[in-house]
Scaffold this motif. Sequence first.
Motif, PDB file in Angstrom:
ATOM      1  N   SER A  71       0.826  -1.210   0.000  1.00 25.20           N
ATOM      2  CA  SER A  71       0.000   0.000   0.000  1.00 25.20           C
ATOM      3  C   SER A  71       0.863   1.263   0.000  1.00 25.20           C
ATOM      4  CB  SER A  71      -0.920   0.009   1.223  1.00 25.20           C
ATOM      5  OG  SER A  71      -1.677   1.195   1.258  1.00 25.20           O
ATOM      6  N   LYS A  72       0.458   2.231  -0.810  1.00 25.95           N
ATOM      7  CA  LYS A  72       1.140   3.532  -0.833  1.00 25.95           C
ATOM      8  C   LYS A  72       0.547   4.491   0.192  1.00 25.95           C
ATOM      9  CE  LYS A  72       2.709   3.380  -5.650  1.00 25.95           C
ATOM     10  NZ  LYS A  72       2.699   4.068  -6.968  1.00 25.95           N
ATOM     11  N   THR A  73      -0.565   4.110   0.795  1.00 24.38           N
ATOM     12  CA  THR A  73      -1.184   4.932   1.842  1.00 24.38           C
ATOM     13  C   THR A  73      -1.123   4.172   3.162  1.00 24.38           C
ATOM     14  OG1 THR A  73      -3.368   4.024   1.312  1.00 24.38           O
ATOM     15  CG2 THR A  73      -2.724   6.074   0.211  1.00 24.38           C
ATOM     16  N   PRO A  74      -1.148   4.883   4.309  1.00 23.09           N
ATOM     17  CA  PRO A  74      -1.032   4.217   5.609  1.00 23.09           C
ATOM     18  C   PRO A  74      -2.126   3.177   5.829  1.00 23.09           C
ATOM     19  CG  PRO A  74      -0.688   6.568   5.858  1.00 23.09           C
ATOM     20  CD  PRO A  74      -1.173   6.353   4.454  1.00 23.09           C
ATOM     21  N   VAL A  75      -1.743   2.065   6.407  1.00 27.33           N
ATOM     22  CA  VAL A  75      -2.631   0.929   6.641  1.00 27.33           C
ATOM     23  C   VAL A  75      -2.924   0.822   8.140  1.00 27.33           C
ATOM     24  CG1 VAL A  75      -2.748  -1.591   6.603  1.00 27.33           C
ATOM     25  CG2 VAL A  75      -1.856  -0.353   4.617  1.00 27.33           C
ATOM     26  N   CYS A  76      -4.179   0.498   8.478  1.00 27.86           N
ATOM     27  CA  CYS A  76      -4.563   0.191   9.862  1.00 27.86           C
ATOM     28  C   CYS A  76      -5.048  -1.253   9.898  1.00 27.86           C
ATOM     29  CB  CYS A  76      -5.664   1.131  10.343  1.00 27.86           C
ATOM     30  SG  CYS A  76      -6.271   0.764  12.023  1.00 27.86           S
ATOM     31  N   GLN A  77      -4.339  -2.105  10.616  1.00 29.93           N
ATOM     32  CA  GLN A  77      -4.686  -3.515  10.698  1.00 29.93           C
ATOM     33  C   GLN A  77      -5.049  -3.898  12.130  1.00 29.93           C
ATOM     34  OE1 GLN A  77      -1.038  -5.310   8.953  1.00 29.93           O
ATOM     35  NE2 GLN A  77      -2.398  -6.197   7.429  1.00 29.93           N
ATOM     36  N   LEU A  78      -5.968  -4.853  12.247  1.00 27.67           N
ATOM     37  CA  LEU A  78      -6.337  -5.436  13.538  1.00 27.67           C
ATOM     38  C   LEU A  78      -5.978  -6.918  13.515  1.00 27.67           C
ATOM     39  CD1 LEU A  78      -9.841  -3.809  14.158  1.00 27.67           C
ATOM     40  CD2 LEU A  78      -7.595  -2.954  14.836  1.00 27.67           C
ATOM     41  N   PHE A  79      -5.373  -7.394  14.593  1.00 23.46           N
ATOM     42  CA  PHE A  79      -4.858  -8.753  14.660  1.00 23.46           C
ATOM     43  C   PHE A  79      -5.198  -9.315  16.033  1.00 23.46           C
ATOM     44  CE2 PHE A  79      -0.740 -11.420  15.023  1.00 23.46           C
ATOM     45  CZ  PHE A  79      -1.326 -12.514  14.393  1.00 23.46           C
ATOM     46  N   THR A  80      -5.587 -10.574  16.077  1.00 28.66           N
ATOM     47  CA  THR A  80      -5.894 -11.186  17.363  1.00 28.66           C
ATOM     48  C   THR A  80      -5.563 -12.668  17.349  1.00 28.66           C
ATOM     49  OG1 THR A  80      -7.542 -11.292  19.130  1.00 28.66           O
ATOM     50  CG2 THR A  80      -8.308 -11.840  16.907  1.00 28.66           C
ATOM     51  N   GLY A  81      -5.699 -13.264  18.496  1.00 29.66           N
ATOM     52  CA  GLY A  81      -5.449 -14.685  18.675  1.00 29.66           C
ATOM     53  C   GLY A  81      -5.433 -14.967  20.165  1.00 29.66           C
ATOM     54  N   LEU A  82      -5.680 -16.194  20.545  1.00 26.46           N
ATOM     55  CA  LEU A  82      -5.640 -16.548  21.954  1.00 26.46           C
ATOM     56  C   LEU A  82      -4.209 -16.435  22.473  1.00 26.46           C
ATOM     57  CD1 LEU A  82      -7.982 -19.672  22.034  1.00 26.46           C
ATOM     58  CD2 LEU A  82      -8.547 -17.293  22.504  1.00 26.46           C
ATOM     59  N   ARG A  83      -4.074 -16.122  23.757  1.00 32.58           N
ATOM     60  CA  ARG A  83      -2.744 -16.024  24.346  1.00 32.58           C
ATOM     61  C   ARG A  83      -2.032 -17.364  24.227  1.00 32.58           C
ATOM     62  NH1 ARG A  83      -3.054 -13.435  30.245  1.00 32.58           N
ATOM     63  NH2 ARG A  83      -0.802 -13.648  29.978  1.00 32.58           N
ATOM     64  N   GLY A  84      -0.779 -17.305  23.778  1.00 34.92           N
ATOM     65  CA  GLY A  84      -0.009 -18.531  23.672  1.00 34.92           C
ATOM     66  C   GLY A  84      -0.120 -19.216  22.333  1.00 34.92           C
ATOM     67  N   THR A  85      -0.725 -18.572  21.335  1.00 40.97           N
ATOM     68  CA  THR A  85      -0.789 -19.170  19.996  1.00 40.97           C
ATOM     69  C   THR A  85       0.383 -18.737  19.124  1.00 40.97           C
ATOM     70  OG1 THR A  85      -2.263 -17.365  19.329  1.00 40.97           O
ATOM     71  CG2 THR A  85      -3.297 -19.446  19.954  1.00 40.97           C
ATOM     72  N   GLY A  86       1.249 -17.865  19.643  1.00 39.32           N
ATOM     73  CA  GLY A  86       2.392 -17.411  18.857  1.00 39.32           C
ATOM     74  C   GLY A  86       2.187 -16.052  18.228  1.00 39.32           C
ATOM     75  N   LYS A  87       1.173 -15.325  18.694  1.00 39.08           N
ATOM     76  CA  LYS A  87       0.852 -14.017  18.111  1.00 39.08           C
ATOM     77  C   LYS A  87       1.993 -13.021  18.272  1.00 39.08           C
ATOM     78  CE  LYS A  87      -1.505 -11.729  20.708  1.00 39.08           C
ATOM     79  NZ  LYS A  87      -0.222 -11.079  21.077  1.00 39.08           N
ATOM     80  N   SER A  88       2.554 -12.929  19.476  1.00 39.67           N
ATOM     81  CA  SER A  88       3.645 -11.983  19.714  1.00 39.67           C
ATOM     82  C   SER A  88       4.881 -12.340  18.899  1.00 39.67           C
ATOM     83  CB  SER A  88       3.993 -11.924  21.200  1.00 39.67           C
ATOM     84  OG  SER A  88       2.932 -11.336  21.936  1.00 39.67           O
ATOM     85  N   THR A  89       5.122 -13.637  18.741  1.00 42.36           N
ATOM     86  CA  THR A  89       6.243 -14.054  17.905  1.00 42.36           C
ATOM     87  C   THR A  89       6.019 -13.632  16.461  1.00 42.36           C
ATOM     88  OG1 THR A  89       6.722 -15.943  19.346  1.00 42.36           O
ATOM     89  CG2 THR A  89       7.554 -16.044  17.094  1.00 42.36           C
TER      90      THR A  89
END
Length: 466
Positions: A71-89
């Motif tokens: 994207s050439k314009t700023p992107v806003c994304q939302l991301f989720t997952g249960l704790r311990g599924t590797g989301k932070s990684t």
Amino acid sequence: MSPVGYPNFLPSVVPSGTFPAMEFGRLQELYNRCNPDEPLSPGDPRNVDIDFRGVRGAHWTNKLARQIELSKTPVCQLFTGLRGTGKSTEIKRLAARLSDPKRRNLLTVLIDADDVLDLTVEIDISDVLALVLLHTERDVLVAEGGNAEDALTDKPHRRLWAWLSRTDVEIGKVSAEIDAGAKVGVELNLKTNPTVRQRVREIVARHPSTFVRFVHDELRALEARAHKLGRSGIVILFDSLEKLRGTSLTWKPVLESAERIFSTGAPYLRLPVNVLYTIPPALARRMVEPPVAFLPMIKVRDKEGTLHPEGVEVITELVKKRIDEAALDEIFGKTALRDRIRAIALWSGGYPREVVRLLLTLLELETFPVDAKTLERELYRAGNAYRSVVYDSGAIPWLATVKRTKQLITTSDQEREAADRLLQNNVILRYLNDEEWVDVHPSVDGMRELAEPSPDAKDAAPEQGV
């Protein structure tokens, strides 16, 4: 049927004989390699790159990165997952990819909400944007060769406090402390001082557009500084907001506060720079725009309940990254090792944190190898917490329908509230093949109360789905 839920978790093979007690120092080392609450960096030798196996329906770093990269314009994304599924990684992998000079070459700002917010209380737009500004300022300063602590006295942050002070005398006293050199800032006060937090929120509530415009102007100036450093721009990754859950008494208002700022397109959270926010899993089913990327479980069974060998292989690799094979032979018995890990994988429902937590529990035992009867007992005990949540939900007929249909459909406020609570407590797990689907955690799958949905639940007309 086994009380664990599935009849084929545990084979009848029990290795003969027992090993001497494991040397204490070695046992202690293995135990501390299995901390389920420790997020792993992408370079940690215990980390498993799950998505090359196709067991979560997508390569998630690629999936999150491509929109920002293209994207050439700023992107806003939302991301989720249960704790311990590797989301932070995955977020750390994303940060490394987006900052790569050979790719997008963005200056990456990583914020951990667990460190800077009280996640047991309601959240407000002022909390998020004030922290976005502070952390972006810090990272730009560091990239310029400055000291991160100077962010409290650098121009953007001073101007933020000046703006707040002009509209509220009391908040000005805090600003005066900062000007006097005290290391007191919005980050610390928003987490530990509810009076300051509430006062800031009241000021912003009276002037929301002015506050947002101020933050946007400062972020544009910070991005210009990033450009001077040779970066193509800034990306902000705000992690751990999915942990917003309150206490047993406050979880509902806390979740509703998150919904207020993230719903209807999250207009105040869209920034003049790229940004990704994590959100509580329960909100994913309420969001339409922007869409929410939901990190699913490792698929160890398909939608029809058939064993998925690739998922079990990934869980096996995850276990072996935590505990070396020689130690595993000692803990489970060499002839039974494969079957024991398979049983753990199936009981977990493909939930990585549950696998690691169970390893920790088994290492607390005093006798090895762990035979089939002992493992079944420990699996059953570990499932007690899930079954308690089910009984407390007051929505057993509805949950029986979820189990049968593999869909998250609600037809009343009571069912919607139950869905929120059961998602937040990992009783309902989410998967991705070509389509998304859900299932109940295997530890509750065998409950008699879920064997058949009530006639009312079967005939209810669906109102909302995944």
